[in-house]
Design an enzyme around this catalytic site. Structure first.
Site, PDB file in Angstrom:
ATOM      1  N   GLU A 184      -3.606 -10.354   4.012  1.00 34.39           N
ATOM      2  CA  GLU A 184      -4.643  -9.975   4.972  1.00 34.39           C
ATOM      3  C   GLU A 184      -5.646 -11.102   5.207  1.00 34.39           C
ATOM      4  O   GLU A 184      -6.130 -11.295   6.321  1.00 34.39           O
ATOM      5  CB  GLU A 184      -5.375  -8.705   4.489  1.00 34.39           C
ATOM      6  CG  GLU A 184      -4.583  -7.412   4.676  1.00 34.39           C
ATOM      7  CD  GLU A 184      -3.544  -7.142   3.577  1.00 34.39           C
ATOM      8  OE1 GLU A 184      -3.311  -8.011   2.706  1.00 34.39           O
ATOM      9  OE2 GLU A 184      -2.971  -6.047   3.598  1.00 34.39           O
ATOM     10  N   GLU A 224       0.832  -1.211   0.000  1.00 38.83           N
ATOM     11  CA  GLU A 224       0.000   0.000   0.000  1.00 38.83           C
ATOM     12  C   GLU A 224       0.869   1.265   0.000  1.00 38.83           C
ATOM     13  O   GLU A 224       0.560   2.246  -0.684  1.00 38.83           O
ATOM     14  CB  GLU A 224      -0.930  -0.008   1.216  1.00 38.83           C
ATOM     15  CG  GLU A 224      -1.944  -1.147   1.154  1.00 38.83           C
ATOM     16  CD  GLU A 224      -2.837  -1.193   2.385  1.00 38.83           C
ATOM     17  OE1 GLU A 224      -2.302  -1.360   3.500  1.00 38.83           O
ATOM     18  OE2 GLU A 224      -4.061  -1.067   2.227  1.00 38.83           O
TER      19      GLU A 224
HETATM   20  C1  1HE Z   1       6.630  -8.603  12.229  1.00 40.03           C
HETATM   21  C2  1HE Z   1       5.953  -8.406  11.021  1.00 40.03           C
HETATM   22  C3  1HE Z   1       4.732  -7.676  11.039  1.00 40.03           C
HETATM   23  C4  1HE Z   1       7.739  -9.534  10.617  1.00 40.03           C
HETATM   24  N1  1HE Z   1       4.294  -7.215  12.225  1.00 40.03           N
HETATM   25  N2  1HE Z   1       6.150  -8.130  13.381  1.00 40.03           N
HETATM   26  N3  1HE Z   1       2.073  -8.548   7.230  1.00 40.03           N
HETATM   27  C5  1HE Z   1       2.309  -9.868   7.136  1.00 40.03           C
HETATM   28  O1  1HE Z   1       1.438 -10.684   7.318  1.00 40.03           O
HETATM   29  C6  1HE Z   1       3.719 -10.267   6.875  1.00 40.03           C
HETATM   30  C7  1HE Z   1       4.297 -10.976   8.076  1.00 40.03           C
HETATM   31  N4  1HE Z   1       5.722 -11.158   7.922  1.00 40.03           N
HETATM   32  C8  1HE Z   1       6.262 -12.180   7.180  1.00 40.03           C
HETATM   33  O2  1HE Z   1       5.566 -12.910   6.502  1.00 40.03           O
HETATM   34  C9  1HE Z   1       7.742 -12.309   7.205  1.00 40.03           C
HETATM   35  O3  1HE Z   1       8.242 -11.670   8.402  1.00 40.03           O
HETATM   36  C10 1HE Z   1       8.462 -11.701   5.989  1.00 40.03           C
HETATM   37  C11 1HE Z   1       8.211 -12.544   4.754  1.00 40.03           C
HETATM   38  C12 1HE Z   1       8.053 -10.251   5.731  1.00 40.03           C
HETATM   39  C13 1HE Z   1       9.999 -11.702   6.289  1.00 40.03           C
HETATM   40  O4  1HE Z   1      10.421 -13.005   6.665  1.00 40.03           O
HETATM   41  P1  1HE Z   1      11.836 -13.178   7.400  1.00 40.03           P
HETATM   42  O5  1HE Z   1      12.063 -14.656   7.565  1.00 40.03           O
HETATM   43  O6  1HE Z   1      12.876 -12.377   6.714  1.00 40.03           O
HETATM   44  O7  1HE Z   1      11.661 -12.482   8.860  1.00 40.03           O
HETATM   45  P2  1HE Z   1      10.922 -13.048  10.145  1.00 40.03           P
HETATM   46  O8  1HE Z   1      11.846 -13.926  10.931  1.00 40.03           O
HETATM   47  O9  1HE Z   1       9.577 -13.596   9.827  1.00 40.03           O
HETATM   48  O10 1HE Z   1      10.641 -11.703  10.946  1.00 40.03           O
HETATM   49  C14 1HE Z   1      11.635 -11.069  11.768  1.00 40.03           C
HETATM   50  C15 1HE Z   1      10.900 -10.445  12.954  1.00 40.03           C
HETATM   51  O11 1HE Z   1      10.007  -9.459  12.484  1.00 40.03           O
HETATM   52  C16 1HE Z   1      10.055 -11.470  13.710  1.00 40.03           C
HETATM   53  O12 1HE Z   1      10.026 -11.083  15.080  1.00 40.03           O
HETATM   54  P3  1HE Z   1      10.984 -11.802  16.183  1.00 40.03           P
HETATM   55  O13 1HE Z   1      10.609 -11.142  17.453  1.00 40.03           O
HETATM   56  O14 1HE Z   1      10.652 -13.269  16.090  1.00 40.03           O
HETATM   57  O15 1HE Z   1      12.404 -11.488  15.727  1.00 40.03           O
HETATM   58  C17 1HE Z   1       8.684 -11.259  13.125  1.00 40.03           C
HETATM   59  O16 1HE Z   1       7.646 -11.635  14.010  1.00 40.03           O
HETATM   60  C18 1HE Z   1       8.682  -9.754  12.943  1.00 40.03           C
HETATM   61  N5  1HE Z   1       7.718  -9.310  11.943  1.00 40.03           N
HETATM   62  N6  1HE Z   1       6.647  -9.000  10.030  1.00 40.03           N
HETATM   63  C19 1HE Z   1       5.005  -7.451  13.349  1.00 40.03           C
HETATM   64  N7  1HE Z   1       4.033  -7.412   9.931  1.00 40.03           N
HETATM   65  C20 1HE Z   1      -3.161  -0.766   7.267  1.00 40.03           C
HETATM   66  S1  1HE Z   1      -3.678  -2.327   6.957  1.00 40.03           S
HETATM   67  C21 1HE Z   1      -2.341  -3.206   6.334  1.00 40.03           C
HETATM   68  C22 1HE Z   1      -2.579  -4.670   6.525  1.00 40.03           C
HETATM   69  C23 1HE Z   1      -1.331  -5.441   6.424  1.00 40.03           C
HETATM   70  O17 1HE Z   1      -0.256  -4.935   6.254  1.00 40.03           O
HETATM   71  S2  1HE Z   1      -1.521  -7.126   6.555  1.00 40.03           S
HETATM   72  C24 1HE Z   1       0.054  -7.776   6.270  1.00 40.03           C
HETATM   73  C25 1HE Z   1       0.821  -7.966   7.529  1.00 40.03           C
END
Ligand code: 1HE
Length: 259
Positions: free
Chosen positions: A129, A109
């Protein structure tokens, strides 16, 4: 600044999403900082580039923060994203998004608010989402849908499908695909070039084109005539047109073969 970096190179503001440990996930405070940085960019530059530090451009909404909200707080939160992203889409500057890695949910977005998207080959885009039990709230139903079309967006949201950079270009989600690691450089070159355009023309491009595309044909043509006349009769246009006629301005060049 906690979540962003800011730099100026010539006339180009370089804005970096800088929360790599959370994959540049966007929290409320992140949005407020982005709002401040947009003001800094508008005050000091003629074009802007936005990119992500770390392995990804942006993982979208900070999901940890989202679960703590009441429904009404959620509405205000979404409306605030709309306000801040609107300052990118309809502000004073052309914005070039330099993409790599995940460009997901709110990251897509944010990229869709920019006028030009340059994706490196590592880029993948998704709208997860549906899997998270939420909906787009950062303008995606309008901006992403207008870029790729409702059918493709519906597919991405229903199936959780992730698309690579080539597909993103074919679907009009990005305009350029460049080698891995070169998106910031390419976006900065393009932004620097856009910064040399007449400011009033850039403003007209940013503001008029998306609005005219939402208008009925005759209304769009009517508005276009006024903008065309207003820009062409500005002193800057007169100088630039005279420079061309006196052979002091660059000609249009044939493409060099670089994509
Ligand atoms: C997060 C977030 C997040 C990572 N909010 N903490 N977005 C998503 O559904 C995408 C969710 N994220 C992922 O699918 C993956 O993290 C990625 C593909 C983006 C990257 O993967 P990777 O292996 O490089 O990283 P990781 O190990 O998954 O993430 C590293 C840390 O970032 C980890 O936290 P930690 O405490 O375990 O180190 C993750 O939990 C954290 N992290 N993404 C919070 N999004 C206005 S409306 C908009 C609606 C949306 O955007 S919906 C989509 C949300």
């Amino acid at each position: 600044m906690e979540f962003l970096t800011f730099d100026i190179q010539g006339d180009v503001a370089i804005v970096g999403l800088n929360r790599p440990e959370k994959r540049n996930a966007i929290s409320d405070r992140f949005v407020e900082e982005l709002n401040d940085v947009i003001s800094m960019a508008e005050a000091g530059a003629k074009a802007a580039v936005i990119h992500g530090h770390g392995p990804h451009f942006c993982a979208g909404l900070d999901l940890a923060e989202h679960v703590q909200k009441t429904p009404f707080e959620g509405v205000h939160g979404s409306r605030r994203w709309h306000e801040v992203f609107a300052r990118i889409q309809h502000g004073k500057l052309p914005w070039f998004a330099a993409l790599h890695g995940a460009v997901v949910g709110g990251g897509f977005e944010l990229a869709a608010s920019c006028q030009v998207r340059v994706a490196d080959e590592t880029t993948f885009m998704a709208l997860p989402e549906g899997q998270r039990g939420i909906f787009v709230g950062g303008g995606g139903s309008v901006r992403c849908a207008r870029l790729i079309g409702v059918a493709r967006m519906t597919d991405m949201m229903l199936t959780g499908r992730s698309i690579d950079a080539e597909t993103a270009e074919r679907w009009n989600a990005v305009q350029y695909v460049v080698p891995a690691g070169t998106a910031v450089e390419r976006a900065t070159e393009m932004a620097a070039r856009a910064a040399t355009n007449a400011e009033i023309t850039n403003y007209a491009i940013i503001h008029a084109l998306p609005r005219i595309s939402d208008m009925a044909k005759e209304d769009g043509l009517f508005v276009e005539s006024f903008i065309a006349s207003f820009t062409a009769t500005s002193p800057e246009a007169e100088d630039r047109l005279r420079a061309f006629l006196e052979k002091r301005a660059a000609k249009v060049a044939a493409p060099t073969g670089a994509k």
